[in-house]
Design a protein around this motif. Structure first.
Motif, PDB file in Angstrom:
ATOM      1  N   THR A   2       0.909  -1.505   0.242  1.00 51.21           N
ATOM      2  CA  THR A   2       0.032  -0.596   0.330  1.00 51.21           C
ATOM      3  C   THR A   2       0.696   1.301   0.565  1.00 51.21           C
ATOM      4  OG1 THR A   2      -0.377  -0.263   2.539  1.00 51.21           O
ATOM      5  CG2 THR A   2      -1.606  -1.558   1.227  1.00 51.21           C
ATOM      6  N   ARG A   3       0.434   2.479  -0.364  1.00 47.85           N
ATOM      7  CA  ARG A   3       0.959   3.870  -0.315  1.00 47.85           C
ATOM      8  C   ARG A   3       1.475   4.370   0.961  1.00 47.85           C
ATOM      9  NH1 ARG A   3      -3.763   7.871  -2.326  1.00 47.85           N
ATOM     10  NH2 ARG A   3      -5.106   7.364  -0.933  1.00 47.85           N
ATOM     11  N   ASP A   4       1.112   3.822   1.898  1.00 48.44           N
ATOM     12  CA  ASP A   4       1.239   4.216   3.408  1.00 48.44           C
ATOM     13  C   ASP A   4       2.462   3.527   3.717  1.00 48.44           C
ATOM     14  OD1 ASP A   4      -0.601   6.517   2.961  1.00 48.44           O
ATOM     15  OD2 ASP A   4      -2.485   4.310   3.886  1.00 48.44           O
ATOM     16  N   ALA A   5       2.563   2.295   3.190  1.00 50.00           N
ATOM     17  CA  ALA A   5       2.955   1.653   3.443  1.00 50.00           C
ATOM     18  C   ALA A   5       4.848   1.613   2.975  1.00 50.00           C
ATOM     19  CB  ALA A   5       3.445  -0.034   3.833  1.00 50.00           C
ATOM     20  N   ILE A   6       4.604   2.641   2.044  1.00 55.69           N
ATOM     21  CA  ILE A   6       6.059   3.496   1.288  1.00 55.69           C
ATOM     22  C   ILE A   6       6.492   4.243   1.872  1.00 55.69           C
ATOM     23  CG2 ILE A   6       6.847   3.859  -0.988  1.00 55.69           C
ATOM     24  CD1 ILE A   6       4.840   1.986  -1.488  1.00 55.69           C
ATOM     25  N   ILE A   7       5.723   5.570   1.984  1.00 58.73           N
ATOM     26  CA  ILE A   7       5.444   7.195   2.202  1.00 58.73           C
ATOM     27  C   ILE A   7       5.126   7.180   3.882  1.00 58.73           C
ATOM     28  CG2 ILE A   7       4.867   9.120   2.147  1.00 58.73           C
ATOM     29  CD1 ILE A   7       4.110   7.838  -1.076  1.00 58.73           C
ATOM     30  N   ASP A   8       5.871   7.338   4.670  1.00 54.38           N
ATOM     31  CA  ASP A   8       5.976   8.307   6.153  1.00 54.38           C
ATOM     32  C   ASP A   8       7.545   8.753   6.104  1.00 54.38           C
ATOM     33  OD1 ASP A   8       8.611   6.384   6.935  1.00 54.38           O
ATOM     34  OD2 ASP A   8       6.708   4.993   7.014  1.00 54.38           O
ATOM     35  N   ALA A  10       9.656   8.032   7.899  1.00 52.41           N
ATOM     36  CA  ALA A  10      11.433   7.616   7.662  1.00 52.41           C
ATOM     37  C   ALA A  10      11.293   7.854   6.479  1.00 52.41           C
ATOM     38  CB  ALA A  10      11.416   6.789   8.375  1.00 52.41           C
ATOM     39  N   THR A  11      10.296   7.960   5.333  1.00 50.02           N
ATOM     40  CA  THR A  11      10.327   7.967   3.633  1.00 50.02           C
ATOM     41  C   THR A  11      10.903   9.038   3.718  1.00 50.02           C
ATOM     42  OG1 THR A  11       9.532   5.304   4.122  1.00 50.02           O
ATOM     43  CG2 THR A  11       9.760   6.040   1.953  1.00 50.02           C
ATOM     44  N   ALA A  12      12.629   9.087   2.478  1.00 51.35           N
ATOM     45  CA  ALA A  12      12.204  10.644   1.392  1.00 51.35           C
ATOM     46  C   ALA A  12      12.179  10.314   0.069  1.00 51.35           C
ATOM     47  CB  ALA A  12      13.986  10.665   2.064  1.00 51.35           C
ATOM     48  N   PHE A  13      11.808  11.048  -0.427  1.00 47.12           N
ATOM     49  CA  PHE A  13      11.568  10.959  -1.814  1.00 47.12           C
ATOM     50  C   PHE A  13      12.576  11.415  -2.383  1.00 47.12           C
ATOM     51  CE2 PHE A  13       9.391  12.810  -5.576  1.00 47.12           C
ATOM     52  CZ  PHE A  13       9.529  11.103  -6.138  1.00 47.12           C
ATOM     53  N   VAL A  14      12.797  10.866  -3.630  1.00 45.67           N
ATOM     54  CA  VAL A  14      14.853  11.733  -4.076  1.00 45.67           C
ATOM     55  C   VAL A  14      14.362  12.057  -5.222  1.00 45.67           C
ATOM     56  CG1 VAL A  14      17.367  11.653  -4.325  1.00 45.67           C
ATOM     57  CG2 VAL A  14      16.637  10.888  -2.189  1.00 45.67           C
ATOM     58  N   LEU A  15      14.624  12.697  -6.106  1.00 42.75           N
ATOM     59  CA  LEU A  15      14.392  13.385  -7.431  1.00 42.75           C
ATOM     60  C   LEU A  15      15.657  14.054  -7.917  1.00 42.75           C
ATOM     61  CD1 LEU A  15      12.251  14.641  -5.793  1.00 42.75           C
ATOM     62  CD2 LEU A  15      10.719  15.053  -7.902  1.00 42.75           C
ATOM     63  N   VAL A  16      15.845  13.646  -8.472  1.00 41.91           N
ATOM     64  CA  VAL A  16      17.570  12.737  -9.474  1.00 41.91           C
ATOM     65  C   VAL A  16      17.600  13.518 -10.481  1.00 41.91           C
ATOM     66  CG1 VAL A  16      19.570  11.650 -10.039  1.00 41.91           C
ATOM     67  CG2 VAL A  16      18.217  10.506  -7.952  1.00 41.91           C
ATOM     68  N   ALA A  41       6.177  14.592  -9.902  1.00 43.01           N
ATOM     69  CA  ALA A  41       5.297  15.547  -9.778  1.00 43.01           C
ATOM     70  C   ALA A  41       4.136  15.560  -9.001  1.00 43.01           C
ATOM     71  CB  ALA A  41       4.552  16.247 -10.966  1.00 43.01           C
ATOM     72  N   GLY A  42       3.368  14.134  -9.384  1.00 42.59           N
ATOM     73  CA  GLY A  42       1.850  13.561  -8.504  1.00 42.59           C
ATOM     74  C   GLY A  42       2.290  12.465  -6.983  1.00 42.59           C
ATOM     75  N   VAL A  43       3.812  11.933  -7.258  1.00 44.55           N
ATOM     76  CA  VAL A  43       4.117  11.000  -6.374  1.00 44.55           C
ATOM     77  C   VAL A  43       5.026  12.819  -5.416  1.00 44.55           C
ATOM     78  CG1 VAL A  43       6.210  10.151  -5.798  1.00 44.55           C
ATOM     79  CG2 VAL A  43       5.169   9.261  -7.377  1.00 44.55           C
ATOM     80  N   LEU A  44       5.310  14.058  -5.900  1.00 43.14           N
ATOM     81  CA  LEU A  44       6.193  14.543  -4.936  1.00 43.14           C
ATOM     82  C   LEU A  44       4.830  15.793  -4.354  1.00 43.14           C
ATOM     83  CD1 LEU A  44       7.980  16.684  -4.042  1.00 43.14           C
ATOM     84  CD2 LEU A  44       7.842  17.518  -6.540  1.00 43.14           C
ATOM     85  N   ALA A 184       0.779   5.323  -9.716  1.00 40.78           N
ATOM     86  CA  ALA A 184      -0.018   5.596  -9.288  1.00 40.78           C
ATOM     87  C   ALA A 184      -0.427   4.520  -7.923  1.00 40.78           C
ATOM     88  CB  ALA A 184      -1.141   4.636 -10.368  1.00 40.78           C
ATOM     89  N   ASP A 185       1.200   3.665  -8.002  1.00 38.38           N
ATOM     90  CA  ASP A 185       0.438   3.419  -6.705  1.00 38.38           C
ATOM     91  C   ASP A 185       1.379   3.876  -5.407  1.00 38.38           C
ATOM     92  OD1 ASP A 185       1.043   0.907  -8.125  1.00 38.38           O
ATOM     93  OD2 ASP A 185       3.219  -0.297  -8.033  1.00 38.38           O
ATOM     94  N   LEU A 186       1.975   4.865  -5.759  1.00 38.88           N
ATOM     95  CA  LEU A 186       1.628   6.177  -4.680  1.00 38.88           C
ATOM     96  C   LEU A 186       0.668   7.313  -4.192  1.00 38.88           C
ATOM     97  CD1 LEU A 186       5.558   6.105  -5.230  1.00 38.88           C
ATOM     98  CD2 LEU A 186       4.353   4.700  -3.700  1.00 38.88           C
ATOM     99  N   VAL A 187      -0.278   7.264  -5.628  1.00 35.68           N
ATOM    100  CA  VAL A 187      -0.246   8.501  -5.214  1.00 35.68           C
ATOM    101  C   VAL A 187      -1.633   8.887  -5.045  1.00 35.68           C
ATOM    102  CG1 VAL A 187       1.313  10.256  -6.643  1.00 35.68           C
ATOM    103  CG2 VAL A 187      -0.888   9.066  -7.875  1.00 35.68           C
TER     104      VAL A 187
END
Length: 187
Positions: A2-8, A10-16, A41-44, A184-187
């Protein structure tokens, strides 16, 4: 997953390296650049909405004879689709690996990041090098596969189309170094 299991927190989003030179009018246009940036941008927006850490990475060419990402140029700027907000760290690098000779690891530590979600450009170069380095540093990594873009390559007299380069590099990352998801798995 689930998206909540990935984003919290302690999870950082790194855009390279989602930078202007990779888009139309830039010096190194990629295949699928605009679609990938839109998905990034949607994930951001999701990370920002949850107050999770966001870090931007941008490349500036340091080698003699470089033709793109020239320091101070329009092409080296982060694309408006994923422009940093005030307070979001921007790491400037000179190598494909976003950790090499940069403060990225320290910024992730300061943010309390234990896991990374990564997307960006070019899949076969800087995304690949950054994900492998993050894995070696002990971070569990998730790559947003459809928020990455690359270009065609050639080797040994063979041309490899951009979708094939993308598939090969993502398959290699997904085999050991990262979990692969779509935006789509994250937004």
């Amino acid at each position: 997953m689930t998206r909540d299991a990935i984003i919290d927190a302690a999870t950082a989003f790194v855009l390279v390296d989602i930078q202007n030179d990779y888009f139309p009018g830039g010096a190194m246009e990629l295949h699928g650049d605009e679609d990938a940036a839109g998905r990034a941008a949607g994930v951001l927006a999701r990370f920002r909405g949850l107050g999770a850490p966001v870090l931007h990475v941008r490349h500036e060419a340091a080698r003699p004879g470089a033709t793109f990402f020239l320091p101070g140029s329009w092409g080296a700027a982060i694309h408006a689709t994923v422009a940093p907000l005030p307070g979001e760290p921007v790491v400037t690098k000179a190598y494909p690996n976003s950790f090499r000779d940069t403060p990225l690891a320290g910024l992730l530590d300061a943010a309390g990041a234990k896991r990374l979600v990564v997307c960006g450009m070019m899949t076969h170069m800087c995304v690949d090098a950054t994900v492998r380095a993050a894995f070696d540093l002990g971070y569990p990594v998730t790559v947003v596969a459809d928020a990455c873009a690359t270009r065609g390559l050639s080797f040994g007299g063979r041309n490899v189309a951009a979708p094939d380069v993308q598939a090969a590099f993502l398959a290699a990352l997904g085999a050991v170094y990262a979990t692969l998801v779509v935006a789509a798995d994250l937004v």
